[in-house]
Motif scaffolding. Structure first.
Motif, PDB file in Angstrom:
ATOM      1  N   TYR A 152      -0.878   0.682  -7.739  1.00 43.33           N
ATOM      2  CA  TYR A 152      -1.154   0.204  -6.427  1.00 43.33           C
ATOM      3  C   TYR A 152      -1.044   1.221  -5.447  1.00 43.33           C
ATOM      4  O   TYR A 152      -0.650   2.280  -5.727  1.00 43.33           O
ATOM      5  CB  TYR A 152       0.179  -0.869  -6.391  1.00 43.33           C
ATOM      6  N   ASN A 153      -1.622   0.790  -4.458  1.00 44.56           N
ATOM      7  CA  ASN A 153      -1.719   1.490  -3.071  1.00 44.56           C
ATOM      8  C   ASN A 153      -0.442   1.408  -2.302  1.00 44.56           C
ATOM      9  O   ASN A 153      -0.197   0.307  -1.671  1.00 44.56           O
ATOM     10  CB  ASN A 153      -2.841   1.498  -2.397  1.00 44.56           C
ATOM     11  N   LYS A 154       0.564   2.441  -2.209  1.00 42.52           N
ATOM     12  CA  LYS A 154       1.741   2.217  -1.658  1.00 42.52           C
ATOM     13  C   LYS A 154       1.655   1.775  -0.116  1.00 42.52           C
ATOM     14  O   LYS A 154       2.357   1.278   0.300  1.00 42.52           O
ATOM     15  CB  LYS A 154       2.734   3.460  -1.815  1.00 42.52           C
ATOM     16  N   ASP A 155       0.753   2.583   0.600  1.00 42.83           N
ATOM     17  CA  ASP A 155       0.503   2.398   1.817  1.00 42.83           C
ATOM     18  C   ASP A 155       0.205   0.958   2.167  1.00 42.83           C
ATOM     19  O   ASP A 155       0.404   0.382   3.211  1.00 42.83           O
ATOM     20  CB  ASP A 155      -0.457   3.423   2.471  1.00 42.83           C
ATOM     21  N   LEU A 156      -0.723   0.680   1.285  1.00 48.89           N
ATOM     22  CA  LEU A 156      -1.060  -1.012   1.652  1.00 48.89           C
ATOM     23  C   LEU A 156       0.136  -2.054   1.506  1.00 48.89           C
ATOM     24  O   LEU A 156       0.094  -2.986   2.063  1.00 48.89           O
ATOM     25  CB  LEU A 156      -2.327  -1.354   0.766  1.00 48.89           C
ATOM     26  N   PHE A 157       0.649  -1.583   0.444  1.00 47.98           N
ATOM     27  CA  PHE A 157       1.914  -2.639   0.394  1.00 47.98           C
ATOM     28  C   PHE A 157       2.900  -2.372   1.293  1.00 47.98           C
ATOM     29  O   PHE A 157       3.376  -3.432   1.847  1.00 47.98           O
ATOM     30  CB  PHE A 157       2.837  -2.212  -1.170  1.00 47.98           C
ATOM     31  N   LYS A 158       3.109  -1.205   1.975  1.00 52.95           N
ATOM     32  CA  LYS A 158       3.919  -1.190   3.056  1.00 52.95           C
ATOM     33  C   LYS A 158       3.541  -1.619   4.344  1.00 52.95           C
ATOM     34  O   LYS A 158       4.284  -2.607   4.870  1.00 52.95           O
ATOM     35  CB  LYS A 158       4.148   0.122   3.331  1.00 52.95           C
ATOM     36  N   ASP A 159       2.264  -1.396   4.325  1.00 51.22           N
ATOM     37  CA  ASP A 159       1.688  -2.266   5.683  1.00 51.22           C
ATOM     38  C   ASP A 159       1.857  -3.770   5.690  1.00 51.22           C
ATOM     39  O   ASP A 159       1.795  -4.523   6.776  1.00 51.22           O
ATOM     40  CB  ASP A 159       0.196  -1.919   5.760  1.00 51.22           C
ATOM     41  N   ALA A 160       1.625  -4.434   4.544  1.00 54.68           N
ATOM     42  CA  ALA A 160       1.741  -5.535   4.150  1.00 54.68           C
ATOM     43  C   ALA A 160       3.158  -6.330   4.154  1.00 54.68           C
ATOM     44  O   ALA A 160       3.508  -7.491   3.835  1.00 54.68           O
ATOM     45  CB  ALA A 160       0.983  -6.127   2.850  1.00 54.68           C
ATOM     46  N   GLY A 161       4.317  -5.278   4.330  1.00 54.96           N
ATOM     47  CA  GLY A 161       5.777  -5.990   4.302  1.00 54.96           C
ATOM     48  C   GLY A 161       6.103  -6.049   2.737  1.00 54.96           C
ATOM     49  O   GLY A 161       7.184  -6.575   2.924  1.00 54.96           O
ATOM     50  N   ALA A 174       1.765 -14.093  -5.195  1.00 51.31           N
ATOM     51  CA  ALA A 174       2.074 -14.381  -3.606  1.00 51.31           C
ATOM     52  C   ALA A 174       1.669 -13.133  -2.876  1.00 51.31           C
ATOM     53  O   ALA A 174       1.363 -12.998  -1.617  1.00 51.31           O
ATOM     54  CB  ALA A 174       3.727 -14.568  -3.460  1.00 51.31           C
ATOM     55  N   ASP A 175       2.408 -11.689  -3.561  1.00 53.96           N
ATOM     56  CA  ASP A 175       2.214 -10.553  -2.874  1.00 53.96           C
ATOM     57  C   ASP A 175       0.765 -10.236  -2.653  1.00 53.96           C
ATOM     58  O   ASP A 175       0.056  -9.485  -1.634  1.00 53.96           O
ATOM     59  CB  ASP A 175       2.659  -9.494  -3.755  1.00 53.96           C
TER      60      ASP A 175
END
Length: 418
Positions: A152-161, A174-175
C-alpha cells in the motif's frame, strides 16, 4: 508452472544471480563422497551457496558437494528422466506443487520417518508441507516459501485518515471505499488474479478441486467457493482493474507506480519493480497480510516455494538426505530468510525477519498458507486455466453458479486426463 513466477519475482531481491545450468564444483579430495544437488536458477545467491558449501564440507570432510544450477524452463521432463535413472542427482529442488507429479513416477525416496525424527515436520508451514506429502508419505522436504501480501501507499492512507492497516475483510472494504473518495483507486485488482481468489475460497472452507472421493472433481460451484468469488467481486469493484486480464497485463507494478493506486496484492518483491519505475515512492510503501474474516487470523494465501526431494535411484541417497537436513534445518533456514527475504519453513523461525516490514507481513500470512490441489494432473489445469475466464465471466455480469459449474467441469476433465 505459473506459481514459479511468484518465486521468480522474489528472486529479484537477490544481488547476485546464479548462472543457468552451471556447475559449482566441489573442493573435496579425490576420496570424498560426491553429493550432487540440483538447485534452480536464482533460488539463492552465489554468496549463500558458497557459504553453505564451505561450512558443510568443513563439518563433513568426507563429503564433496557439487551444485548444478537448472533453469525452470523445461525442468519437468528433465526431472522425470533423472528420476528414471538418467544422470540422476542425489538431491533436487522442485516447486512445492510439483511433488505430486514426480511422486507418481514411483521414483522418490520416502522421507517420512526422517522428517519426523530430524526436522520437526509437525511445525512446517502447511502450504509447503501439504503438497510434499502424497498419501501420507512425505516425499518433499519444505525449503522456503513466499506468498502475496497487500502493498500500500502510506501517503494515500494518511491522506485518507487511515492510521492502521485493516485486520478484517469488513474494515478492508471500508478503508478501500474511503480511499476511493479522494479520487484515487482504493484497490487495483485485475479480474483474473486466480491465486488471490483461491485464498478467499479457502477462507470460506472451499477448494478449487476436491479429491476426497477418490477421484478429483472441480469444486468452484460449491457454496463456499461461490462465497469466495462474491468477495473477490466486491473487492475488485473498488478500482479500475481490467476484468479480462491478470496482474501482468498491464503489469500491476507499473499501475501502482503512477502514484494514485492505494493498494495492490502481490509478493513484497514487486516493490523492487515499483521503485524502479518511480523512485519517488521510496519510503512510501507499506505492507500488511491479506486480512481475514476476523481479526484472529490473516486471510488464506497461496504459498509458492520449493521442496527438496531425493530420487530413489540416486547413488548417494543417505548422504543427499543429510544435505537436505542441513538446508532445511534452523541454522540455514535463518540464513536463507535473511539473505533472500524468503519465509522460513517454520513459523517459529520467523523471528529472524522481525523489523523487516515486508517479509514479516509475508511470514504472518504464510501461517495461513495453502497449495493448489495435490493432484499430479494439476499442471494440466493451469495449462489452459478455466478459472481465469470463469472469473471474467462473473465480473462481466454472468451468473456465478452457472459459470462456476462450467469451469468446474473443465477442471474435472483436466484432472482426469481428458
Amino acid at each position: 508452472m505459473k506459481n514459479r513466477m511468484l518465486i521468480g519475482a522474489v528472486a529479484l531481491i537477490s544481488t547476485v544471480a546464479l548462472g543457468g545450468c552451471g556447475v559449482i564444483p566441489g573442493s573435496g579430495d579425490s576420496g570424498s563422497t560426491k553429493v550432487t544437488v540440483w538447485l534452480m536458477k536464482d533460488s539463492v545467491t552465489a554468496d549463500f551457496l558458497d557459504r553453505f558449501k564451505k561450512s558443510y564440507e568443513e563439518s563433513h570432510p568426507a563429503v564433496e558437494l557439487e551444485f548444478k544450477i537448472q533453469s525452470w524452463s523445461g525442468i519437468g521432463p528433465k526431472v522425470i528422466d533423472a528420476l528414471g535413472g538418467k544422470d540422476t542427482p542425489d538431491v533436487i529442488e522442485v516447486g512445492n506443487t510439483q511433488v505430486a507429479q514426480y511422486a507418481e513416477s514411483g521414483n522418490l525416496r520416502d522421507l517420512t520417518l526422517e522428517s519426523m525424527r530430524d526436522l520437526g515436520s509437525e511445525d512446517w508451514l502447511p502450504g509447503l508441507a501439504e503438497p510434499g506429502s502424497i498419501g501420507g508419505v512425505q516425499y518433499g522436504i519444505p525449503w522456503y516459501a513466499a506468498n502475496r501480501v497487500v502493498i500500500y501507499n502510506k501517503d494515500l492512507f494518511k491522506d485518507a485518515g487511515i492510521k492502521n492497516p485493516p485486520k478484517t475483510r469488513a474494515q478492508w472494504i471500508a478503508d478501500s471505499e474511503q480511499l476511493n473518495r479522494d479520487g484515487n483507486q482504493g484497490m487495483y485488482l485485475p479480474g483474473q488474479n486466480w491465486y488471490v481468489l483461491a485464498g478467499f475460497i479457502w477462507d470460506e472452507g472451499g477448494e478449487l478441486a476436491d479429491g476426497r472421493g477418490g477421484e478429483w472433481q472441480g469444486s468452484l460451484n460449491t457454496p463456499a467457493a461461490l462465497k469466495g468469488m462474491e468477495f473477490y467481486q466486491q473487492l475488485q469493484a473498488l478500482g479500475d482493474g481490467p476484468k479480462d486480464a491478470d496482474e501482468e497485463k498491464p503489469p500491476q507494478s507499473d499501475v501502482f507506480a503512477e502514484g494514485d493506486v492505494a493498494q495492490i496484492i502481490s509478493t513484497p518483491s514487486t516493490s523492487t519493480l515499483i521503485l524502479k519505475k518511480n523512485p519517488e515512492l521510496k519510503g512510501k510503501l507499506g505492507y500488511f497480510p491479506i486480512p481475514g474474516k476476523t481479526a484472529k487470523a490473516p486471510g488464506s494465501v497461496f504459498t509458492g516455494g520449493s521442496d527438496l526431494i531425493v530420487p530413489a535411484k540416486a547413488d548417494q541417497r543417505s548422504a543427499g538426505y543429510e544435505v537436505i537436513k542441513a538446508l532445511a534445518g534452523a541454522k540455514w533456514q535463518e540464513e536463507l530468510a535473511t539473505t533472500m527475504s524468503y519465509v522460513p519453513n517454520k513459523p517459529s523461525l520467523a523471528h529472524v525477519i522481525e523489523g523487516e516490514e515486508s517479509t514479516a507481513a509475508m511470514a504472518e500470512g504464510a501461517t495461513r498458507g495453502h497449495a493448489t490441489p495435490n493432484s499430479p494432473q494439476w499442471a494440466a489445469v493451469e495449462a489452459d486455466n478455466p478459472i481465469k475466464p470463469y472469473m471474467t465471466a462473473v465480473l462481466q455480469g454472468g451468473d456465478p453458479a452457472e459459470e462456476a459449474k462450467a469451469a468446474s467441469a473443465k477442471i474435472t476433465d483436466a484432472l482426469a486426463g481428458s
